[in-house]
Design an enzyme around this catalytic site. Structure first.
Site, PDB file in Angstrom:
ATOM      1  CE1 TYR A   1      -3.554   2.618   0.758  1.00  0.00           C
ATOM      2  CE2 TYR A   1      -1.853   3.472   2.504  1.00  0.00           C
ATOM      3  CZ  TYR A   1      -3.392   3.631   1.775  1.00  0.00           C
ATOM      4  OH  TYR A   1      -3.816   4.760   1.780  1.00  0.00           O
ATOM      5  CE  LYS A  19      -3.790   5.885  -1.225  1.00  0.00           C
ATOM      6  NZ  LYS A  19      -4.522   6.591  -2.060  1.00  0.00           N
TER       7      LYS A  19
END
Length: 315
Positions: free
Chosen positions: A162, A166
């Site tokens: 994640y 990002k």
């Protein structure tokens, strides 16, 4: 001083815009006069929609919510769904790529399929939506706003995929800003810890954002900093709502981020509290308005989180 925006006649798309931060962003643009469309894999709850009202255009079947916001069901990871969604617009002035999220997913013991789905949702999907929307945005000098995360700007232990996605999203925005200038501006809002629950309110901005689909078996949507459990079924369809941790949002939230200490959810932030959907929405309104700024990253994190060494030296 109060800053107001006039988006009358503008058409805005907010992905993952039925709950939490996404709903707050959508509501803010609607309040400023924009024609707003939100999309998600699952429809909003019954009380948020006007029964019998069909949303014309905007990618096919849908309905108008109680706040006058158009909803279209779509999975932004699916190129066919993205094509259907964007082809429904005759005009598009602003795209807010808000859909995203991840359960805790440490590298050890997590399936490669889940990591791939995390990256697909948080990086590939915004790329697909932006790419398909570009001709419409370029025709009117529009803007893309990416909803990033502090997890992409600092180490993200326990959710490396994640955090990496990002970080990639932040870089993607800078690349698109350079590639598409001056016709389309692209900027990022880097969100830190956020409180997205407002019990008792039926405002779209106040709905519990902990999950886009609370029954999803794959991705429970919350910031990777939270420590809620998540099954890792690679065959299930993961959720699609924005990802910052929530205070008392479902079974897991910001309390988990602080090891169950509910009294600490603001003390680690210099501003003394977590961000709200309204805080994020105000930055989106500014970045989407015509102007010079492009390729920027605006942090909405209340000053970040105070380093642990500050507490150590104060003891």
């Amino acid at each position: 001083m109060t800053v107001t925006y006039d988006y009358a006649g503008k058409h805005v798309l907010v992905t993952g815009g039925t709950k939490g931060i996404g709903a707050g962003i959508a509501a803010a643009f609607a309040a400023a006069g924009a024609e707003v469309t939100v999309c998600a894999r699952t429809p909003p709850t019954t009380h948020d929609r006007h029964s019998g009202e069909t949303a014309s255009g905007a990618g096919g079947s849908g309905f108008v919510t109680a706040g006058g916001i158009r909803f279209v069901q779509a999975d932004v990871r699916d190129p066919a769904d993205v094509e259907r969604l964007i082809s429904g617009f005759d005009r598009l002035d602003v795209v807010v790529n808000n859909a995203g999220g991840s359960p805790p997913a440490p590298l050890e013991g997590t399936s490669p399929r889940l990591h791939a789905r995390v990256i697909e949702l948080n990086l590939t999907a915004p790329l697909l939506v932006s790419q398909r929307a570009y001709p419409l945005l370029a025709a009117v000098g529009g803007a893309v706003v990416m909803i990033g995360s502090a997890s992409g700007a600092r180490p993200s232990p326990g959710t490396s995929a994640y955090g990496a996605a990002k970080a990639g999203l932040h870089h993607l925005a800078r690349c698109l800003a350079a590639e598409w200038a001056p016709r389309v501006r692209v900027n990022t809002v880097v969100v830190g810890l956020a409180n997205t629950q407002n019990p008792g309110s039926r405002d779209p901005a106040a709905q519990d954002p902990a999950t886009e689909n609370p029954g999803s078996r794959d991705l429970t949507v919350q910031d990777p900093a939270t420590q809620g459990p998540a099954t890792q079924d690679p065959t299930s369809q993961d959720a699609e709502s924005q990802d910052t941790p929530t205070r008392d949002a479902g079974a897991h939230g910001a309390a988990d981020h602080y090891g169950g200490r509910t009294d600490l959810d603001g003390r680690a932030i210099p501003a003394g509290r977590m961000a709200t959907p309204a805080d994020v929405a105000q930055v989106c309104l500014w970045l989407a308005a015509p102007g010079y700024v492009t390729g920027a990253e605006v942090r909405v994190d209340g000053g970040g989180e105070i380093p642990a060494w500050r507490h150590l030296v104060s003891d």
